[in-house]
Each structure stands twice: as structure tokens, then as C-alpha cells.
Motif scaffolding. Structure first.
Motif, mmCIF file in Angstrom:
data_model
loop_
_atom_site.group_PDB
_atom_site.id
_atom_site.type_symbol
_atom_site.label_atom_id
_atom_site.label_comp_id
_atom_site.label_asym_id
_atom_site.label_seq_id
_atom_site.Cartn_x
_atom_site.Cartn_y
_atom_site.Cartn_z
ATOM 1 N N PRO A 155 0.570 -1.354 -0.407
ATOM 2 C CA PRO A 155 0.042 0.496 0.175
ATOM 3 C C PRO A 155 1.021 1.193 -0.420
ATOM 4 C CG PRO A 155 -1.032 -1.293 2.021
ATOM 5 C CD PRO A 155 0.547 -2.092 0.334
ATOM 6 N N PRO A 156 0.624 2.573 -0.757
ATOM 7 C CA PRO A 156 1.399 4.219 -0.829
ATOM 8 C C PRO A 156 1.487 4.137 0.644
ATOM 9 C CG PRO A 156 -1.173 3.935 -1.341
ATOM 10 C CD PRO A 156 -1.058 2.321 -1.402
ATOM 11 N N HIS A 191 -9.671 10.640 -4.343
ATOM 12 C CA HIS A 191 -9.135 9.860 -5.513
ATOM 13 C C HIS A 191 -8.360 9.663 -6.001
ATOM 14 C CE1 HIS A 191 -9.820 5.728 -7.220
ATOM 15 N NE2 HIS A 191 -9.890 6.038 -8.911
ATOM 16 N N MET A 192 -7.154 8.900 -5.747
ATOM 17 C CA MET A 192 -5.093 8.105 -5.822
ATOM 18 C C MET A 192 -5.353 7.443 -6.997
ATOM 19 S SD MET A 192 -3.182 11.321 -6.292
ATOM 20 C CE MET A 192 -1.865 10.893 -6.178
ATOM 21 N N GLY A 193 -4.859 7.174 -8.010
ATOM 22 C CA GLY A 193 -3.578 6.175 -8.523
ATOM 23 C C GLY A 193 -2.758 5.929 -8.501
ATOM 24 N N PHE A 194 -1.678 5.249 -7.524
ATOM 25 C CA PHE A 194 -0.185 5.865 -7.669
ATOM 26 C C PHE A 194 0.710 4.416 -9.132
ATOM 27 C CE2 PHE A 194 -1.973 6.483 -4.097
ATOM 28 C CZ PHE A 194 -1.196 7.380 -3.165
ATOM 29 N N ASP A 195 2.062 5.018 -8.738
ATOM 30 C CA ASP A 195 2.903 4.452 -10.103
ATOM 31 C C ASP A 195 2.326 3.808 -11.310
ATOM 32 O OD1 ASP A 195 4.724 3.309 -10.901
ATOM 33 O OD2 ASP A 195 5.173 1.693 -9.734
ATOM 34 N N ALA A 196 1.886 4.797 -11.865
ATOM 35 C CA ALA A 196 0.295 4.496 -12.663
ATOM 36 C C ALA A 196 1.441 3.830 -14.374
ATOM 37 C CB ALA A 196 -0.315 5.546 -13.541
ATOM 38 N N VAL A 197 0.864 3.736 -15.006
ATOM 39 C CA VAL A 197 1.245 4.347 -16.691
ATOM 40 C C VAL A 197 0.276 3.869 -17.823
ATOM 41 C CG1 VAL A 197 2.490 2.348 -18.413
ATOM 42 C CG2 VAL A 197 3.381 2.248 -15.966
ATOM 43 N N MET A 198 -0.111 4.843 -18.544
ATOM 44 C CA MET A 198 -1.212 4.975 -19.317
ATOM 45 C C MET A 198 -0.573 4.796 -20.582
ATOM 46 S SD MET A 198 -3.990 8.242 -20.456
ATOM 47 C CE MET A 198 -3.279 8.619 -21.816
ATOM 48 N N ARG A 199 -1.026 4.345 -21.540
ATOM 49 C CA ARG A 199 -0.956 3.719 -22.769
ATOM 50 C C ARG A 199 -2.184 4.272 -24.033
ATOM 51 N NH1 ARG A 199 2.488 0.090 -25.989
ATOM 52 N NH2 ARG A 199 3.630 -0.095 -24.611
ATOM 53 N N TYR A 241 -2.474 1.169 -13.189
ATOM 54 C CA TYR A 241 -1.990 2.132 -11.495
ATOM 55 C C TYR A 241 -2.118 0.833 -10.087
ATOM 56 C CZ TYR A 241 -7.431 2.669 -10.737
ATOM 57 O OH TYR A 241 -8.561 2.680 -9.773
ATOM 58 N N THR A 242 -1.724 1.487 -9.262
ATOM 59 C CA THR A 242 -1.837 0.640 -8.149
ATOM 60 C C THR A 242 -2.684 1.751 -7.328
ATOM 61 O OG1 THR A 242 0.607 0.499 -7.752
ATOM 62 C CG2 THR A 242 -0.766 -0.057 -5.437
ATOM 63 N N SER A 243 -3.989 0.816 -6.487
ATOM 64 C CA SER A 243 -4.716 2.053 -6.141
ATOM 65 C C SER A 243 -4.411 2.009 -4.271
ATOM 66 C CB SER A 243 -6.565 0.607 -5.775
ATOM 67 O OG SER A 243 -6.237 -0.242 -4.416
ATOM 68 N N CYS A 244 -5.282 2.655 -3.276
ATOM 69 C CA CYS A 244 -4.861 2.963 -2.538
ATOM 70 C C CYS A 244 -4.775 1.529 -1.476
ATOM 71 C CB CYS A 244 -5.991 4.346 -2.104
ATOM 72 S SG CYS A 244 -7.223 4.115 -1.406
ATOM 73 N N SER A 245 -5.670 0.828 -1.568
ATOM 74 C CA SER A 245 -4.920 -0.455 -1.083
ATOM 75 C C SER A 245 -3.835 -1.596 -1.180
ATOM 76 C CB SER A 245 -6.305 -1.241 -0.782
ATOM 77 O OG SER A 245 -6.290 -1.719 -2.096
ATOM 78 N N GLY A 246 -3.036 -0.681 -2.194
ATOM 79 C CA GLY A 246 -2.603 -1.523 -2.898
ATOM 80 C C GLY A 246 -2.431 -2.477 -4.466
ATOM 81 N N GLN A 247 -3.964 -2.569 -4.221
ATOM 82 C CA GLN A 247 -4.092 -2.891 -5.472
ATOM 83 C C GLN A 247 -4.358 -2.757 -6.814
ATOM 84 O OE1 GLN A 247 -8.638 -4.104 -5.421
ATOM 85 N NE2 GLN A 247 -8.333 -5.781 -5.070
ATOM 86 N N ARG A 248 -3.694 -3.650 -8.108
ATOM 87 C CA ARG A 248 -3.379 -3.233 -9.411
ATOM 88 C C ARG A 248 -4.532 -3.190 -9.675
ATOM 89 N NH1 ARG A 248 0.639 -0.003 -10.380
ATOM 90 N NH2 ARG A 248 2.422 -0.492 -12.286
ATOM 91 N N ARG A 249 -4.208 -2.281 -10.334
ATOM 92 C CA ARG A 249 -5.845 -2.201 -11.646
ATOM 93 C C ARG A 249 -5.552 -1.876 -13.167
ATOM 94 N NH1 ARG A 249 -10.339 0.327 -7.209
ATOM 95 N NH2 ARG A 249 -10.138 -1.816 -5.984
ATOM 96 N N LEU A 250 -6.601 -1.857 -13.777
ATOM 97 C CA LEU A 250 -5.900 -1.237 -15.125
ATOM 98 C C LEU A 250 -7.247 -0.695 -15.585
ATOM 99 C CD1 LEU A 250 -3.837 -1.869 -17.350
ATOM 100 C CD2 LEU A 250 -5.433 -3.610 -18.119
#
Length: 813
Positions: free
Chosen positions: A220-221, A465-473, A532-541
Motif C-alpha cells: 500500500p502507498p 481518489h488517487m492512482g499510484f505508480d501509473a502507466v498510461m498507453r 495503476y496501484t490503488s490506495c489499498s495496494g491493489q494493481r488495477r487496469l
């Protein structure tokens, strides 16, 4: 010289007879184009932004906007409407400059209309439009095209009884994995076609471990608060305000809907010339301070006890926040560092092996001996010269390099500045800009008048609401591709937009170019995927899809453009261009492109008419007035009183604005309060941004998303003054007030509710300024009456329209 407006039916263009249902808006100049010194144009005879906004509300606010129709232009951002996702992303997520794009690059070049999308991947939706829960495909992860790697979406065509699918983006055929197989019905659709990824334009997948760094699920962040405790920060009351607020605010850290408490850990650092780290481990009776004075070689002096769970360490954290203002109350230290502060936060996140966000509260130019030390380079003599562009560029490379390290770690930064003099925003703002963070500035901060504004911004920054360590394509179908990107992010290659943080307010603007011919039959597809990584540390797309039409006739392009999105793009492109070009060249380039767009329409889509006519496409009739607002903005056409820091600040803000924010920023909303209907929930109809529209007996509220002005006419009736201020005469108004008194009358309640409602629509808190007619503050207020000529030489709407007509005629001749 005078003008006549008239609507005339559009004649068929070649074989396109449907064009008859459209209308042209025609401006007719009788007489020669001559100086306006002797001849006056009636402002009511030129296109009115207010009329266009109100017409759109009347026509489109009643029925829901269904996204199932390809290439459909959405309602304006000023219209309140409900969205039904039927296979294309909501306009709250994606808005395009054109929804019917040219089939060939030659046609696109001829029109000069930029082909771009403004994408807001994590936009907040109304409750009845919310995304469904993430789609979970288990350990195997989302289904993708084998060739282009586009994710499963409604544009994939299932074939061979459902055993394979053909990609809508690259036409490659891919095997359907056994676990995802479903039979097709008699229409060729899967029997489970109501799944989110097969029926909706926007949805979210749970990502598997393969989508994580080093094939390892993320932690988690963490949030780290870094507080300037130098003399100026202490004297202004800033430190006391921050510490007092954090004691409450830490209870509201972001968390998942089903979580009892947030998973985010927190840490605290204070600094001036040296840095103070705090151990707030739950087992301690009192917090412990550790000082790092060697700022040239930054390190984190403790690991255990620095980043902690708020619930477990609540008592120790509260004790620390009570002690900080007392510890530094008598400080005389005026010098600060800045580079080592960011390094400290970055190193702490690296040690904890997690992504996170730094909240930095900083007050002055970092002149202390340390990496990232800066000098005062404020030089207004450079404005208007070829060297002006250097003022928008960072003065050292240190912060750019540090920002890239932050992005690699997923370390986002929000910077809150409280300057009393030059702080070099162009340099300090690099880190929030590269990392997807936000920049806030409170010049001459005063605890009494600015506290509410700052605390509202801080609360939103912490809670959003935040996403962390994100990559967008961004992927596209064959024929076009994403070329240029604008916003707060970093790109180490030409395709991946890297965002250490991505919040619900941020947009990324993408410009597309042709690399092949497009087909009218198939149209064009856009898919934006954000990992991105959610506020709970879950990786989502999160995936957003949009299908637009393609055309071989210019008339179809001009019928399906969106002016507000065009202006958003033009502003971002221009504000980016000032980094490498003199502002005069940037302004001239914008004017020329606008003239070419309108000249192309006149030449190819309008029926033959005299050269004295200025003919505008219906959906672009406000392009001249809005473009003039961009040209007159403080970044491109500064007045003598606009500081270099303010220009750099506004440039960074606009770079990640959504279309609704840029609309009101460039053309502020001016509401007449004397027409307030106490029985209706609706706001009064706005008036045009011109001094001519102000009545001496009226009261007006003006907002541009960053500022809020209450203008009071000298002849305002006593009853109105009594209802708003509780006073009996104009002379009794206190121009220093920033909040309206709470009075026991329906008008007062309605006005205060209205101001709250307007503030709630914006991502930043707007401080209220009361402006009395003919008072000194009125000069600032008039700056936002954008249809008028401004003090720094910017043209009025009427003058610019005449100039634009002249430019078009020259291009046509």
C-alpha cells in the motif's frame, strides 16, 4: 460599417444532401473593411457565448446522453446532463476536438483542425453513473489482442462460433482462451455480451502479478508530510495551521469502499537548512526527532517508526503535531533547502519499497547551500524578447533529474507554496509536473484571510481518489496514432505516459496524426488503458474506449467539432510552445491557425458569397471569442503587474485542466445577482464578460475556477445591500471581507448556498473578493471581462473578429 446576422440553409456540397438540415451563421459586412474609429459594431450582433450555452442547456439537458452512437458530439461542458454508457466512454472521461475526423492526412492538413482527445482517466462520476466493480479474470488476467495488445472491448468481433476474436484495432485474429469461451447467439454476439468489457465504454480489470514491478504485488502507498519551519513559515502561522489540521485530516485518508480504515501509512519531516525526521512508532511515549544536517548526501536516519499506521500511532502523532509549532516558535533561520527535502521523501519510499505521495509546504527561494540551490533570476526586461522563453524553463537540471527518479519509484509530489517574493515556480514546479502531482500557490499568505482557502485545497489533495505508480498507453486503430502528449507526467519513450501519481482531477491531452488512410465505413477507434496501484495496494487496469466517425467531406468535419475542447488543446499547445518560442510567435501562430481553419471552411463548405462576409461554421462560431481569451491570457500577454512566478504557475495549471475548467478559466462566468430567483434552484442566466453588461444598480458574481469576485455597483439598492451585507449604504461595504455575513433572510441563504455550489464544482477553492465599483480592486476584476480590450493591449472581441476577418480574406486572396 454595420453587420447583419442571418441564418441561411446550407446548399448541398457535392452529393451530400443531408447538409440541407444544417444552417450557417453568417456575418455580413456591408461596406469596405475600414477602421473602427468612426464605425461601431453592435456587440449584440456577433456570436454570444451565453446564447450558445443556454441553447445547449435547453436542447440537451433533458434527455440522457447515450454513448452508443458512434461519432456523436456530446453536450457542452456547461450543460448538466446524465450519461448512459452504451459502449463508448463517457465525455466525462474523454472529449475530442472532432468526432468526425478526415480520412486522409491531406484533408486534415487542409483544414488545420487539430485532432486531439482530452482524457481524464480517473474522473469522478455522479453516483448513478459510477463504474461497476473491477472485472476479475483471476490469475490469467485480462484478455488482449496478440498483436497490438489492445484490451478486450466492445469493438472485438467474435468469430468461428466464439473460439476466436478479430481485433477492432489491428484486425489480428486471436484465440479465445478456454476459460473465457462463450457461445454466440443468432446475431453473432456472445451470450454473455452484457459483461462490462463487452458492453461498456469504460471499465476496470484487476491486474495480475505480471502487471507489477519485478513480478511482485505492491505494498500500500504512503503519504509523507514535509513542513518548512523557517522564520517566514512560522511567522505567517502556516506551521500551526498545518499541524492542527493534520490531527483531524489523517482520519480521512483514501480507502477502499469495503475497508474500515485506510491502508496508507504516514511519515513526518520538518526542515529549514537541515532536516528533522520523526519516529512516531506506536510503542513510544513521545515522538523522537533525528536531525540530518549533511544535506549534500541525504539519507533517512530511521526505517522502523518513520512510516506508520495512523490508527496504531495516533497518540504519538498528535503529540508530535502539538510540539512542532512550539519547537520552532523562536526560530530565526531564514534560509531553506528544497532539493534534499524531495530526496528525503524519495529515499523513505525506496526504503519502504512502496509508492506514495509527498506533501511539501514551502515558503521561500531555496538559497541555502545544498543540492538544488537557486538564485533569484527574476528579470522583467526579458519579457517580450527572444530570451523570454528562458523564464519558463528551469534554471538548473537538478530537479528534472530528481523528478525522473521519483517517477521510477512511484513518488508523486504535491507542492504548496507560500511565497512573499520570487521563488522560481518554473524550477520548483518541475517535480510536481513530472510526477503527476499538483502545484498550489498562496502569495502573501495571511492566516486570517487565506486559511480557509488553503485548508480546503489541502483536504481535497489528501482525500481525493488517487492512482499510484501509473502507466498510461493510448492505442488507436490503423490509420492514426498518438503523437504528442500534454499534462503532468513523464515519458521515457514515445508511447508510455508515466505517472508517479494520477488523481481524479488530472487530464492528459493527446494529439493524433495520420499514418495511413482511414475508412468512412469502419471509423476510428481509441483505447486508453491506465495501469495503476490503488490506495489499498491493489494493481488495477482502467480502460476507456471511444469510436469516432471518419469523413471524406470537409463539411462533415466542421459539423462535428467541439469548440471548448479545441480551445483546451490550443491553450495547452501554446503554453507548451512558450518553453521554446517567444510568446509573440506563439500568439501569431495561434491566430494564423484559427484563420486557416475558418478560411478552409469558407472556401470549401460555404456557398459563394461576397468577400465582405465573414462566415463561421455553426459549431465554431465561438472560436474567435474564445481564442482571443487565450491570446490575452497572462501567460501569453502579461500585464505589467503579472509576476514571472504567476505566469509559470498558470502555465502549469492549464497543462492538466479538463475542458470544463479551461472553459471557465478563459471565459469566466458572470452572474447577475439582482435577478436571483429565490424560488428556483437554478442559477441566474449569466451575462457576457464585458463592462457594458454591468449595471450600476446591480451586484454580480464572477468566477474563473481560481478566483471568485463579488462586484457591487455604486447605485445598488439599499434593500439588496441589507440582504447581502446587513448594511444600509454602499460606503459601509468592507472591501477586505472574504466571507459573506450569515444573515437571517432568504436572499442571504440563497447567495451563500449558490457560492458553495459553485465552489463545489471546481477542483480548487475560490477565495471571495468583494469589489466596489470604482475601487482599486476593480482593475483586477476588469481583467476578467474578457470581451473588452485589456490594459496590456489585448484586443476586444469586436476588434479581434474584424482582425480575423481580415486574415481570412488575405488567405483566400
Amino acid at each position: 460599417m454595420w453587420l447583419i446576422w442571418k441564418a441561411i440553409p446550407r446548399t448541398p456540397l457535392h452529393s451530400y444532401s443531408v447538409a440541407l438540415v444544417d444552417h450557417w451563421l453568417t456575418i455580413v459586412f456591408y461596406s469596405i473593411f475600414i477602421s473602427l474609429t468612426r464605425h461601431r459594431i453592435d456587440p449584440d450582433a456577433i456570436p454570444s457565448p451565453i446564447q450558445v450555452i443556454e441553447d445547449d442547456k435547453a436542447n440537451k439537458s433533458g434527455e440522457p446522453f447515450s454513448t452508443g452512437v458512434r461519432g456523436q458530439v456530446p453536450p457542452l461542458v456547461t450543460t448538466n446532463f446524465l450519461v448512459r454508457d452504451q459502449g463508448n466512454a463517457s465525455p466525462r472521461y474523454i472529449r475530442c476536438t472532432a468526432y468526425n475526423i478526415p480520412c486522409t492526412s491531406d484533408m486534415a492538413k487542409q483544414s488545420q483542425v487539430p485532432l486531439a482527445a482530452v482524457i481524464k482517466p480517473l474522473a469522478t462520476l455522479p453516483p448513478d453513473e459510477a463504474l461497476s466493480y473491477p472485472v476479475d479474470h483471476g490469475e490469467r488476467g485480462p484478455i488482449r489482442c496478440n498483436r497490438c495488445k489492445a484490451y478486450m472491448c466492445p469493438y472485438m468481433q467474435f468469430i468461428e462460433g466464439g473460439r476466436r476474436f478479430q481485433c477492432g484495432f489491428c484486425s489480428c485474429v486471436t484465440e479465445v482462451p478456454p476459460y473465457y469461451f462463450q457461445h454466440l447467439d443468432h446475431t453473432g454476439k456472445r451470450v454473455d455480451c452484457d459483461r462490462p468489457e463487452l458492453s461498456l465504454g469504460s471499465y476496470e480489470f484487476l491486474a495480475t502479478v505480471e502487471y507489477c514491478k519485478n513480478n511482485k504485488l505492491p505494498q500500500p502507498p504512503a503519504y509523507i508530510f514535509l513542513i518548512d519551519v523557517s522564520y517566514s513559515a512560522m511567522k505567517s502561522g502556516l506551521v500551526s495551521i498545518v499541524c492542527e489540521e493534520l490531527k483531524t485530516l489523517l482520519d480521512y485518508l483514501p480507502r477502499e469502499t469495503n475497508e474500515g480504515e485506510s491502508s496508507i501509512r504516514v511519515g513526518f519531516v520538518t526542515y529549514n537548512k537541515v532536516l528533522h525526521f520523526y519516529n512516531v512508532k506506536s510503542s513510544l511515549a513521545q515522538p523522537q526527532m533525528m536531525v540530518v544536517s549533511d544535506v549534500a548526501d541525504m539519507f533517512v536516519p530511521l526505517l522502523d517508526g518513520f512510516l506508520v499506521n495512523v490508527g496504531e500511532s495516533r497518540a504519538v502523532i498528535n503529540s508530535l503535531l502539538d510540539q512542532i509549532p512550539e519547537m520552532f516558535a523562536d526560530t530565526r533561520e531564514t534560509e531553506t533547502v528544497f532539493g534534499p527535502v524531495i530526496q528525503a521523501g524519495l529515499e523513505a519510499l525506496k526504503a519502504a519499497d512502496c509508492a506514495g505521495k509527498l506533501f511539501v509546504f514551502h515558503s521561500s527561494l531555496p538559497i541555502a547551500e545544498a543540492p538544488g540551490k537557486l538564485k533569484n533570476r527574476e528579470d522583467k526586461k526579458l519579457i517580450g524578447t527572444d530570451k523570454e522563453k528562458s523564464l519558463f524553463q528551469p534554471q538548473v537540471t537538478f530537479y528534472g533529474n530528481l523528478a525522473k527518479e521519483c517517477v521510477a519509484q512511484g513518488c508523486c509530489m504535491d507542492l504548496f507554496l507560500f511565497p512573499n517574493q520570487y521563488v522560481d515556480v518554473a524550477t520548483l514546479g518541475i517535480v510536481p509536473s513530472f510526477t503527476g502531482g499538483s502545484l498550489y500557490k498562496y502569495t502573501y499568505f495571511q492566516a486570517t484571510t487565506d486559511r480557509e482557502c488553503f485548508l480546503h485545497d489541502l483536504r481535497r489533495a489528501v482525500q481525493k481518489h488517487m492512482g499510484f505508480d501509473a502507466v498510461m498507453r493510448v492505442r488507436t486503430s490503423t490509420g492514426i496514432r498518438a503523437m504528442d502528449f500534454y499534462g503532468s507526467f513523464y515519458m521515457s519513450n514515445t508511447t508510455d505516459v508515466e505517472l508517479a501519481g494520477l488523481d481524479c482531477d488530472k487530464t492528459i491531452t493527446v494529439e493524433f496524426r495520420h499514418d495511413d488512410k482511414l475508412s468512412e465505413e469502419t471509423g476510428a477507434l481509441i483505447q486508453c488503458a491506465v495501469l495503476y496501484t490503488s490506495c489499498s495496494g491493489q494493481r488495477r487496469l482502467r480502460v476507456h474506449n471511444l469510436a469516432v466517425n471518419c469523413c471524406t467531406q470537409l463539411a462533415d468535419l466542421y459539423r462535428n467539432c467541439e469548440t471548448d475542447t479545441l480551445i483546451n488543446f490550443f491553450a495547452k499547445h501554446a503554453y507548451h510552445s512558450v518553453l521554446s518560442n517567444p510568446t509573440k510567435n506563439v500568439r501569431d501562430g495561434l491566430t494564423n491557425q484559427c484563420a486557416q481553419i475558418l478560411a478552409c471552411y469558407r472556401k470549401n463548405c460555404a456557398s459563394p458569397s461576397s468577400a465582405g462576409q465573414l462566415i463561421l461554421p455553426e459549431c465554431m462560431k465561438l472560436l474567435p471569442v474564445y481564442l482571443n481569451c487565450v491570446l490575452k491570457s497572462d501567460v501569453l500577454h502579461p500585464g505589467a503587474d503579472v509576476s514571472l512566478d504567476e505566469r509559470a504557475y498558470l502555465r502549469q495549471l492549464v497543462s492538466c485542466m479538463d475542458v470544463a475548467e479551461s472553459h471557465v478559466f478563459f471565459y469566466p462566468r458572470l452572474l447577475p445577482l439582482q435577478k436571483l430567483d429565490l424560488e428556483s434552484e437554478a442559477l441566474p442566466v449569466a451575462v457576457r464578460d464585458s463592462e457594458e453588461r454591468l449595471s450600476k444598480g446591480g451586484v454580480y458574481l464572477l468566477e474563473n475556477g481560481l478566483q471568485l469576485f463579488l462586484w457591487v455597483g455604486a447605485n445598488t439598492q439599499q434593500e439588496l445591500l441589507q440582504n447581502i451585507f446587513g448594511i444600509s449604504s454602499f460606503g459601509q461595504i468592507d472591501p477586505n471581507m472574504t466571507t459573506l455575513p450569515v444573515l437571517n433572510n432568504p436572499y442571504s441563504k440563497k447567495l451563500r448556498d449558490m457560492i458553495k455550489s459553485i465552489r463545489d464544482q471546481r477542483s480548487r477553492y475560490m477565495k471571495l473578493l468583494v469589489v466596489k465599483q470604482e475601487d482599486k480592486l476593480e482593475l483586477i476584476f476588469r481583467h476578467f471581462l474578457v470581451e473588452d480590450k485589456n490594459n496590456s493591449g489585448g484586443a476586444s472581441y469586436v476588434d479581434f473578429l474584424c482582425h480575423m476577418h481580415k486574415e481570412i480574406r488575405q488567405l483566400l486572396s
